[in-house]
Motif scaffolding. Structure first.
Motif, PDB file in Angstrom:
ATOM      1  N   GLN A  31     -43.313 -10.034 -37.871  1.00 20.21           N
ATOM      2  CA  GLN A  31     -42.000 -10.303 -36.989  1.00 20.21           C
ATOM      3  C   GLN A  31     -41.172  -9.277 -35.974  1.00 20.21           C
ATOM      4  OE1 GLN A  31     -40.794 -13.732 -37.189  1.00 20.21           O
ATOM      5  NE2 GLN A  31     -42.745 -13.415 -38.347  1.00 20.21           N
ATOM      6  N   ASN A  32     -40.953  -9.853 -34.885  1.00 16.70           N
ATOM      7  CA  ASN A  32     -40.305  -8.903 -33.607  1.00 16.70           C
ATOM      8  C   ASN A  32     -39.422  -8.025 -34.219  1.00 16.70           C
ATOM      9  OD1 ASN A  32     -40.902  -9.156 -30.892  1.00 16.70           O
ATOM     10  ND2 ASN A  32     -40.260 -11.341 -30.933  1.00 16.70           N
ATOM     11  N   ILE A  44     -45.125 -13.949 -31.497  1.00 13.83           N
ATOM     12  CA  ILE A  44     -45.397 -13.709 -29.476  1.00 13.83           C
ATOM     13  C   ILE A  44     -44.615 -13.040 -29.502  1.00 13.83           C
ATOM     14  CG2 ILE A  44     -46.414 -14.835 -27.637  1.00 13.83           C
ATOM     15  CD1 ILE A  44     -48.652 -15.391 -30.735  1.00 13.83           C
ATOM     16  N   ASP A  45     -45.255 -11.525 -28.601  1.00 15.35           N
ATOM     17  CA  ASP A  45     -44.173 -10.985 -27.668  1.00 15.35           C
ATOM     18  C   ASP A  45     -43.929 -12.014 -25.589  1.00 15.35           C
ATOM     19  OD1 ASP A  45     -43.388  -9.210 -29.510  1.00 15.35           O
ATOM     20  OD2 ASP A  45     -46.226  -8.781 -29.456  1.00 15.35           O
ATOM     21  N   VAL A  46     -45.269 -11.840 -25.939  1.00 11.19           N
ATOM     22  CA  VAL A  46     -45.288 -12.205 -23.795  1.00 11.19           C
ATOM     23  C   VAL A  46     -45.948 -13.903 -23.969  1.00 11.19           C
ATOM     24  CG1 VAL A  46     -46.480 -11.606 -22.046  1.00 11.19           C
ATOM     25  CG2 VAL A  46     -46.315  -9.857 -23.783  1.00 11.19           C
ATOM     26  N   LEU A  47     -45.420 -14.625 -23.449  1.00  6.74           N
ATOM     27  CA  LEU A  47     -45.994 -15.984 -23.620  1.00  6.74           C
ATOM     28  C   LEU A  47     -46.583 -16.574 -22.379  1.00  6.74           C
ATOM     29  CD1 LEU A  47     -46.510 -18.709 -25.344  1.00  6.74           C
ATOM     30  CD2 LEU A  47     -43.976 -19.276 -24.572  1.00  6.74           C
ATOM     31  N   MET A  48     -47.148 -16.509 -22.210  1.00  3.61           N
ATOM     32  CA  MET A  48     -47.647 -17.622 -20.648  1.00  3.61           C
ATOM     33  C   MET A  48     -47.379 -18.824 -20.571  1.00  3.61           C
ATOM     34  SD  MET A  48     -51.098 -15.000 -20.123  1.00  3.61           S
ATOM     35  CE  MET A  48     -50.829 -13.026 -20.040  1.00  3.61           C
ATOM     36  N   LYS A  50     -40.314 -12.488 -26.714  1.00  6.20           N
ATOM     37  CA  LYS A  50     -39.390 -11.706 -25.549  1.00  6.20           C
ATOM     38  C   LYS A  50     -39.535 -11.594 -23.873  1.00  6.20           C
ATOM     39  CE  LYS A  50     -37.561  -9.625 -28.703  1.00  6.20           C
ATOM     40  NZ  LYS A  50     -36.361  -9.539 -29.336  1.00  6.20           N
ATOM     41  N   LEU A  51     -40.949 -11.923 -23.622  1.00  5.96           N
ATOM     42  CA  LEU A  51     -41.497 -12.294 -22.374  1.00  5.96           C
ATOM     43  C   LEU A  51     -41.913 -13.871 -21.839  1.00  5.96           C
ATOM     44  CD1 LEU A  51     -42.765  -8.626 -21.081  1.00  5.96           C
ATOM     45  CD2 LEU A  51     -40.607  -9.426 -20.603  1.00  5.96           C
ATOM     46  N   VAL A  52     -41.469 -14.107 -21.001  1.00  6.12           N
ATOM     47  CA  VAL A  52     -42.202 -15.277 -20.388  1.00  6.12           C
ATOM     48  C   VAL A  52     -42.680 -14.993 -19.004  1.00  6.12           C
ATOM     49  CG1 VAL A  52     -42.045 -17.836 -19.268  1.00  6.12           C
ATOM     50  CG2 VAL A  52     -40.897 -16.751 -21.548  1.00  6.12           C
ATOM     51  N   LEU A  53     -44.125 -15.644 -19.247  1.00  6.26           N
ATOM     52  CA  LEU A  53     -45.127 -15.503 -17.382  1.00  6.26           C
ATOM     53  C   LEU A  53     -45.334 -16.788 -17.241  1.00  6.26           C
ATOM     54  CD1 LEU A  53     -47.268 -12.814 -18.712  1.00  6.26           C
ATOM     55  CD2 LEU A  53     -45.059 -11.975 -17.722  1.00  6.26           C
ATOM     56  N   PRO A  54     -44.402 -17.206 -16.175  1.00  3.89           N
ATOM     57  CA  PRO A  54     -45.125 -18.389 -15.125  1.00  3.89           C
ATOM     58  C   PRO A  54     -46.664 -18.904 -15.072  1.00  3.89           C
ATOM     59  CG  PRO A  54     -42.693 -17.823 -14.641  1.00  3.89           C
ATOM     60  CD  PRO A  54     -43.640 -16.662 -15.820  1.00  3.89           C
ATOM     61  N   MET A  55     -46.860 -19.959 -15.001  1.00  3.07           N
ATOM     62  CA  MET A  55     -48.032 -20.629 -14.504  1.00  3.07           C
ATOM     63  C   MET A  55     -48.604 -21.490 -13.561  1.00  3.07           C
ATOM     64  SD  MET A  55     -50.692 -19.969 -17.834  1.00  3.07           S
ATOM     65  CE  MET A  55     -50.454 -20.961 -19.349  1.00  3.07           C
ATOM     66  N   PRO A 105     -38.437  -5.627 -24.319  1.00  2.00           N
ATOM     67  CA  PRO A 105     -36.969  -5.991 -24.359  1.00  2.00           C
ATOM     68  C   PRO A 105     -36.049  -6.844 -25.212  1.00  2.00           C
ATOM     69  CG  PRO A 105     -37.879  -7.383 -22.727  1.00  2.00           C
ATOM     70  CD  PRO A 105     -38.870  -6.578 -23.169  1.00  2.00           C
ATOM     71  N   GLU A 106     -34.435  -6.883 -25.724  1.00  2.00           N
ATOM     72  CA  GLU A 106     -34.298  -7.469 -26.701  1.00  2.00           C
ATOM     73  C   GLU A 106     -34.114  -8.230 -26.134  1.00  2.00           C
ATOM     74  OE1 GLU A 106     -31.159  -5.398 -28.266  1.00  2.00           O
ATOM     75  OE2 GLU A 106     -32.288  -3.606 -28.737  1.00  2.00           O
ATOM     76  N   LYS A 107     -33.407  -8.601 -24.001  1.00  2.00           N
ATOM     77  CA  LYS A 107     -32.962  -9.798 -24.227  1.00  2.00           C
ATOM     78  C   LYS A 107     -34.156 -10.364 -23.674  1.00  2.00           C
ATOM     79  CE  LYS A 107     -30.218 -12.010 -20.624  1.00  2.00           C
ATOM     80  NZ  LYS A 107     -28.762 -11.521 -19.698  1.00  2.00           N
ATOM     81  N   LEU A 108     -34.778 -12.286 -23.677  1.00  4.98           N
ATOM     82  CA  LEU A 108     -35.495 -13.170 -23.480  1.00  4.98           C
ATOM     83  C   LEU A 108     -35.987 -12.980 -21.683  1.00  4.98           C
ATOM     84  CD1 LEU A 108     -37.969 -15.392 -23.478  1.00  4.98           C
ATOM     85  CD2 LEU A 108     -35.953 -16.765 -22.926  1.00  4.98           C
TER      86      LEU A 108
END
Length: 276
Positions: free
Chosen positions: A28-29, A191-195, A219-224, A262-265
């Motif tokens: 868990q995060n 999930i930490d990083v989401l594409m 925590k991180l979103v990468l748009p595609m 980062p703690e913030k999205l």
């Protein structure tokens, strides 16, 4: 009283001790560029990340394809279609959906694992993968997909692929067409990083995609999978209730460090204005 264990049990215990802990799913995060990100050099991992094994350089290479490089030199390319990322000599490629811009039947030579995200062999009802190469572990979670030109669904026609580098977990939603069930979320783990595809049409509407982000809580979103800044700006507006920071780096590579997330999205737009 002496208890004698069967030889098979003793051997299994010894093997487990020698092998060390096995990462089944991510734990868990815990709680310019937000913390946990470094601009990656063209040569790969930077010195700034220290010695953490839970780190990766992530590079946008076009459409729905990201390149992921690990500290031990493993390279994966997502939604490998034969031209986005071609010639970069990946060790692992994933193809989430049997859609023309998301897969190829002619991958380049020398790839160790070619992982298709839909039933592609006689008798298969779903694709299931769980492989490890050096410091990268990859598995998939099948989801349904719309059948092009009809109202029917292709059961298990898409896969979410997860890439774990030590305790850093990266997920690629592929051509997702629906919200996720509790079973999907349990299989994903943390999930930490989401594409995330944000086209809003070929996959699913942007409001529904925001719902999926709420479900997964990265925590991180990468748009595609978008075309033009207007789609990013609409997505940015829909993300306002989540109070997400939007970051537009001046290059297509970043380095992500698990211990410094980062703690913030945060949403990192590596595709820039075009996204293709």
């Amino acid at each position: 009283m002496t208890v004698r264990l069967p030889l098979a049990v003793l051997l299994a215990a010894v093997i487990t001790l020698l092998a060390g802990p096995v990462l089944a799913r991510c734990s868990q995060n815990v709680a310019g560029l937000p913390p946990g990100l470094q601009l990656a050099s063209r040569d790969g991992l930077s010195v700034a990340a220290g010695n953490s094994p839970s780190r990766a350089v992530i590079t946008f290479v076009g459409h729905a394809s990201y390149q992921i490089d690990t500290p031990q030199g493993v390279r994966a390319i997502t939604d490998y279609n034969g031209y986005n990322g071609f010639g970069r000599k990946p060790d692992i490629v994933t193809m989430n959906n049997a859609h023309s811009t998301h897969f190829t039947d002619d991958p380049e030579d020398g790839i160790t694992y070619v992982l298709r995200g839909w039933p592609s062999k006689p008798g298969e009802t779903e694709a299931k993968h769980d492989i490890t190469l050096k410091d990268m572990k990859v598995w998939n979670v099948p989801t349904n997909a719309r059948d092009w030109g009809s109202n029917t669904a292709r059961i298990n026609g898409n896969s979410i692929f997860i890439f774990a580098i030590a305790d850093l977990c990266i997920a690629h939603l592929g051509h997702l067409h629906h919200r996720l069930t509790k079973e999907h979320l349990d299989e994903l783990g943390r999930i930490d990083v989401l594409m995330v595809p944000i086209d809003g049409s070929y996959t699913m509407g942007q409001p529904l995609m925001v719902d999926v982000i709420k479900q997964i809580q990265p925590k991180l979103v990468l748009p595609m999978h978008y075309w033009g800044r207007s789609q990013v700006e609409r997505f940015q507006g829909l993300m306002q209730p989540l109070d997400a920071d939007f970051v537009w780096p001046d290059r297509r590579s970043i380095e992500v460090v698990r211990e410094e997330l980062p703690e913030k999205l945060s949403v990192v737009v590596l595709g820039g204005n075009g996204g293709d």
